[in-house]
Design a protein around this motif. Structure first.
Motif, PDB file in Angstrom:
ATOM      1  N   GLU A  70       0.691  -1.133  -0.061  1.00  0.00           N
ATOM      2  CA  GLU A  70      -0.104   0.149   0.140  1.00  0.00           C
ATOM      3  C   GLU A  70       0.886   1.275  -0.034  1.00  0.00           C
ATOM      4  N   ALA A  71       1.908   1.302   0.793  1.00  0.00           N
ATOM      5  CA  ALA A  71       2.899   2.519   0.777  1.00  0.00           C
ATOM      6  C   ALA A  71       3.459   2.519  -0.499  1.00  0.00           C
ATOM      7  N   HIS A  72       3.840   1.526  -1.210  1.00  0.00           N
ATOM      8  CA  HIS A  72       4.571   1.588  -2.552  1.00  0.00           C
ATOM      9  C   HIS A  72       3.594   2.200  -3.706  1.00  0.00           C
ATOM     10  N   ALA A  73       2.367   1.551  -3.368  1.00  0.00           N
ATOM     11  CA  ALA A  73       1.498   2.034  -4.303  1.00  0.00           C
ATOM     12  C   ALA A  73       1.136   3.643  -4.169  1.00  0.00           C
ATOM     13  N   ARG A  74       1.092   4.182  -3.179  1.00  0.00           N
ATOM     14  CA  ARG A  74       0.967   5.507  -3.008  1.00  0.00           C
ATOM     15  C   ARG A  74       2.210   6.295  -3.595  1.00  0.00           C
ATOM     16  N   HIS A  75       3.518   5.733  -3.209  1.00  0.00           N
ATOM     17  CA  HIS A  75       4.644   6.263  -3.680  1.00  0.00           C
ATOM     18  C   HIS A  75       5.713   5.160  -4.603  1.00  0.00           C
ATOM     19  N   PRO A  76       5.235   5.162  -5.929  1.00  0.00           N
ATOM     20  CA  PRO A  76       5.924   4.115  -6.508  1.00  0.00           C
ATOM     21  C   PRO A  76       7.079   4.319  -6.800  1.00  0.00           C
ATOM     22  N   GLU A  77       7.643   5.525  -6.745  1.00  0.00           N
ATOM     23  CA  GLU A  77       9.308   5.833  -6.795  1.00  0.00           C
ATOM     24  C   GLU A  77      10.081   5.222  -5.777  1.00  0.00           C
ATOM     25  N   LEU A  78       9.327   4.660  -4.782  1.00  0.00           N
ATOM     26  CA  LEU A  78      10.166   4.223  -3.679  1.00  0.00           C
ATOM     27  C   LEU A  78      10.255   2.690  -3.591  1.00  0.00           C
ATOM     28  N   ARG A  79      11.312   2.262  -3.036  1.00  0.00           N
ATOM     29  CA  ARG A  79      11.358   0.826  -3.182  1.00  0.00           C
ATOM     30  C   ARG A  79      11.555   0.312  -1.342  1.00  0.00           C
ATOM     31  N   LEU A  80      10.536  -0.233  -0.955  1.00  0.00           N
ATOM     32  CA  LEU A  80      10.667  -0.608   0.706  1.00  0.00           C
ATOM     33  C   LEU A  80      11.061  -2.123   0.798  1.00  0.00           C
ATOM     34  N   GLU A  81      11.907  -2.087   1.733  1.00  0.00           N
ATOM     35  CA  GLU A  81      12.309  -3.543   2.048  1.00  0.00           C
ATOM     36  C   GLU A  81      12.356  -3.779   3.490  1.00  0.00           C
ATOM     37  N   TRP A  82      11.917  -5.062   4.201  1.00  0.00           N
ATOM     38  CA  TRP A  82      11.705  -5.259   5.461  1.00  0.00           C
ATOM     39  C   TRP A  82      12.746  -6.410   5.846  1.00  0.00           C
ATOM     40  N   LEU A  83      13.686  -6.224   6.684  1.00  0.00           N
ATOM     41  CA  LEU A  83      14.921  -6.921   6.798  1.00  0.00           C
ATOM     42  C   LEU A  83      14.749  -7.344   8.401  1.00  0.00           C
ATOM     43  N   ALA A  84      15.255  -8.809   8.597  1.00  0.00           N
ATOM     44  CA  ALA A  84      15.490  -9.303   9.830  1.00  0.00           C
ATOM     45  C   ALA A  84      16.796  -8.870  10.316  1.00  0.00           C
ATOM     46  N   ALA A  85      17.036  -9.089  11.649  1.00  0.00           N
ATOM     47  CA  ALA A  85      18.407  -8.928  12.426  1.00  0.00           C
ATOM     48  C   ALA A  85      19.538  -9.531  11.698  1.00  0.00           C
ATOM     49  N   ASP A  86      19.328 -10.580  10.962  1.00  0.00           N
ATOM     50  CA  ASP A  86      20.370 -11.154  10.494  1.00  0.00           C
ATOM     51  C   ASP A  86      20.539 -10.822   8.974  1.00  0.00           C
ATOM     52  N   GLY A  87      19.996  -9.677   8.500  1.00  0.00           N
ATOM     53  CA  GLY A  87      20.109  -9.233   7.066  1.00  0.00           C
ATOM     54  C   GLY A  87      19.082 -10.066   5.946  1.00  0.00           C
ATOM     55  N   SER A  88      18.509 -10.917   6.479  1.00  0.00           N
ATOM     56  CA  SER A  88      17.431 -11.634   5.514  1.00  0.00           C
ATOM     57  C   SER A  88      16.424 -10.634   5.290  1.00  0.00           C
ATOM     58  N   THR A  89      15.947 -10.747   3.879  1.00  0.00           N
ATOM     59  CA  THR A  89      14.945 -10.127   3.270  1.00  0.00           C
ATOM     60  C   THR A  89      13.635 -10.559   3.723  1.00  0.00           C
ATOM     61  N   LEU A  90      12.593 -10.133   4.700  1.00  0.00           N
ATOM     62  CA  LEU A  90      11.446 -10.805   4.640  1.00  0.00           C
ATOM     63  C   LEU A  90      10.319 -10.320   3.825  1.00  0.00           C
ATOM     64  N   TYR A  91      10.544  -9.050   3.082  1.00  0.00           N
ATOM     65  CA  TYR A  91       9.737  -8.484   2.067  1.00  0.00           C
ATOM     66  C   TYR A  91      10.312  -7.452   1.378  1.00  0.00           C
ATOM     67  N   ASP A  92      10.135  -7.477   0.139  1.00  0.00           N
ATOM     68  CA  ASP A  92      10.887  -6.590  -0.764  1.00  0.00           C
ATOM     69  C   ASP A  92       9.724  -5.959  -1.824  1.00  0.00           C
ATOM     70  N   THR A  93       9.340  -4.745  -1.954  1.00  0.00           N
ATOM     71  CA  THR A  93       8.480  -4.284  -2.924  1.00  0.00           C
ATOM     72  C   THR A  93       8.910  -4.462  -4.345  1.00  0.00           C
ATOM     73  N   SER A  94      10.168  -4.658  -4.694  1.00  0.00           N
ATOM     74  CA  SER A  94      10.815  -4.761  -5.825  1.00  0.00           C
ATOM     75  C   SER A  94      10.645  -6.039  -6.217  1.00  0.00           C
ATOM     76  N   GLY A  95      10.370  -7.281  -5.407  1.00  0.00           N
ATOM     77  CA  GLY A  95      10.089  -8.492  -5.576  1.00  0.00           C
ATOM     78  C   GLY A  95      11.195  -9.304  -5.421  1.00  0.00           C
ATOM     79  N   GLN A  96      12.377  -8.721  -5.168  1.00  0.00           N
ATOM     80  CA  GLN A  96      13.708  -9.402  -4.746  1.00  0.00           C
ATOM     81  C   GLN A  96      13.704 -10.004  -3.411  1.00  0.00           C
ATOM     82  N   SER A  97      14.322 -10.969  -3.150  1.00  0.00           N
ATOM     83  CA  SER A  97      14.756 -11.640  -2.076  1.00  0.00           C
ATOM     84  C   SER A  97      16.075 -12.280  -1.693  1.00  0.00           C
ATOM     85  N   HIS A  98      17.051 -11.633  -0.875  1.00  0.00           N
ATOM     86  CA  HIS A  98      18.110 -12.321  -0.681  1.00  0.00           C
ATOM     87  C   HIS A  98      18.616 -11.833   0.667  1.00  0.00           C
ATOM     88  N   THR A  99      19.685 -12.384   1.152  1.00  0.00           N
ATOM     89  CA  THR A  99      20.264 -11.775   2.422  1.00  0.00           C
ATOM     90  C   THR A  99      21.388 -11.229   2.400  1.00  0.00           C
TER      91      THR A  99
END
Length: 476
Positions: A70-99
């Motif tokens: 929803e935040a990305h839909a309001r701001h399509p120029e932004l890329r939002l990534e949610w990371l865990a403490a170990d650096g792993s990606t829990l969710y990336d609005t660009s569709g990528q997934s890596h640590t």
């Protein structure tokens, strides 16, 4: 309202208006030409997203993805990534997934803040959240082209630091107003001083001179004012002298009229009562009455001349005339007047005709005034001389007598109006004859002067009238 008050109001309104206009125009132009994200707006998006995650307790799973999408839909120029403490990606609005390891994360920030204004840079902000003893990180990133092209931020810890930025800005903004205020205050002070001096100007008042060496308009006006004051002072002095002469004229006229009038009344009363002894005494009384009456008539004629002269300046009507013939005619008239009196008349007039351009009535009047003056005041010498001489450019007429002469202190003022010498040349008259001669000479662009005046008896007093041969243009 005084100009000084108006000046202050204009300065205050101008300063306030310039500041308001500066911020207003900056905001309007910023919205039109400075589009994009700034650090403040990015921080607002990041904090708003974290608040939604914490409120919904959506630190993972479907609800987390929905919030980030929803935040990305309001701001399509932004890329939002949610990371865990170990650096792993829990969710990336660009569709990528890596640590991410530390090196990879550090490279995301190593070129900050240069990436803010580089053309191909990436700007990244990071925020953190705690849940269940675990740390989570939200990375918000965008290309530098999506950032606002103009943005300046000041990070202040104390208000004293604010003065370090505000004081130079205020000085720079208000300095032109201060200089303008000084300039206009100086101009206002000079104008008020000039206005005060002008209010004191008058014939009877003591006008003051002002000092102003500037070359601007106010300085020029001040110099014109000083010139005016000098002229007024000169004219006031002339008016004062003129008034003194008028009073002296009235005093002399009163005395000159009272004496013959007393004699006329006395002899008229004698004739009326028949108190004369014989016919001879009767004729003597009548003769005295006639002489004194003619004298009073002459004084009244002179008063009439004064009135006519004050009403208008004589108009010059030049024409070509035979000056020799005119002078012979005038001398012949005086020979008749002086016939029977012990007067020697010497006329040195060339036999050749001398033709000159002049106003015949005016020149005749000037010559008769000179001759009357010589007969009246130089009669003790029993001599009257008249001369005419021609040069290449002018003619010279001279009138001579051998009376008591003109005192040294009276020579400079002998041609002044109403002036009558107190020495040997004092007699009947109001002191206007020679002044009229001078004015007529100047009308013809000529001169009249007293030559070698005698200080004691025996020498000649000579008045010389010089006229240019062509003083004025002939009228068509």
């Amino acid at each position: 309202m005084k100009s000084r008050t108006k000046l202050w109001l204009v300065m205050l309104i101008g300063a306030a208006s310039s500041i308001v206009l500066f911020f207003t125009i900056s905001m309007v132009t910023g919205k039109a030409w400075n589009k994009g994200y700034d650090l403040n707006s990015l921080n607002a998006v990041s904090q708003g997203t974290l608040t939604s995650i914490e409120r919904q307790n959506a630190f993972s799973g479907t609800r987390l993805r929905a919030i980030l999408d929803e935040a990305h839909a309001r701001h399509p120029e932004l890329r939002l990534e949610w990371l865990a403490a170990d650096g792993s990606t829990l969710y990336d609005t660009s569709g990528q997934s890596h640590t991410y390891d530390f090196r990879q994360l550090a490279e995301r920030f190593v070129h900050m803040p240069n990436n803010l204004w580089s053309e191909d840079g990436v700007v990244t902000l990071v925020d953190t959240a705690e849940h269940g003893g675990q740390s989570y990180y939200l990375l918000v990133s965008l290309s530098s082209e999506a950032m606002k092209p103009g943005q300046i931020y000041f990070y202040l810890r104390t208000y004293q630091t604010l003065m370090a930025f505000a004081l130079p800005f205020l000085v720079a903004a208000l300095l032109p107003y201060g200089i303008s205020l000084w300039f206009f205050s100086s101009s206002d002070r000079r104008i008020r001083r000039l206005n005060t001096a002008l209010n004191r100007v008058g014939i009877r008042s003591d006008a003051v001179l002002l000092e102003d060496g500037s070359r601007d308009e106010i300085g020029q006006l001040t110099r014109h004012y000083n010139s005016m004051v000098e002229r007024i002072r000169s004219q006031a002095a002339q008016i004062g002298q003129f008034e003194n002469r008028r009073r002296l004229l009235l005093s002399n006229l009163s005395h000159d009229l009272r004496t013959p009038l007393t004699m006329i009344l006395g002899y008229a009363e004698t004739i009326r009562t028949g108190g004369y002894k014989d016919e001879n005494e009767l004729q003597t009384g009548a003769k005295i009455i006639l002489q004194r009456s003619r004298y009073m008539d002459k004084l009244l004629d002179q008063l009439l001349d004064i009135a006519r002269h004050e009403d208008h300046v004589p108009e010059l009507r030049p024409a070509r005339h035979n000056l020799s013939e005119l002078l012979r005619k005038i001398v012949a008239d005086y020979l008749l007047v002086l016939d029977g009196k012990p007067f020697e008349v010497a006329a040195d007039i060339p036999d050749d005709d001398i033709e000159v351009v002049f106003d015949a009535p005016l020149i005749e009047r000037a010559l008769r005034n000179l001759l009357d003056n010589a007969v009246r005041y130089g009669g003790d010498g029993q001599f009257l001389g008249v001369g005419l001489e021609e040069t290449a450019d002018e003619v010279r007429l001279t009138v001579r007598d051998r009376g008591k002469g003109v005192a040294v202190e009276d020579r400079e003022r002998i041609f002044e109006r109403f002036y009558r010498a107190d020495g040997g040349r004092k007699g009947e008259g109001l002191g206007i004859g020679l002044s009229i001669v001078k004015e007529i000479a100047e009308l013809h662009r000529g001169t009249v002067r007293l030559l070698a005046p005698a200080e004691d008896g025996g020498a000649e007093t000579v008045f010389e009238l010089r006229l240019p041969k062509t003083p004025v243009s002939l009228k068509a």
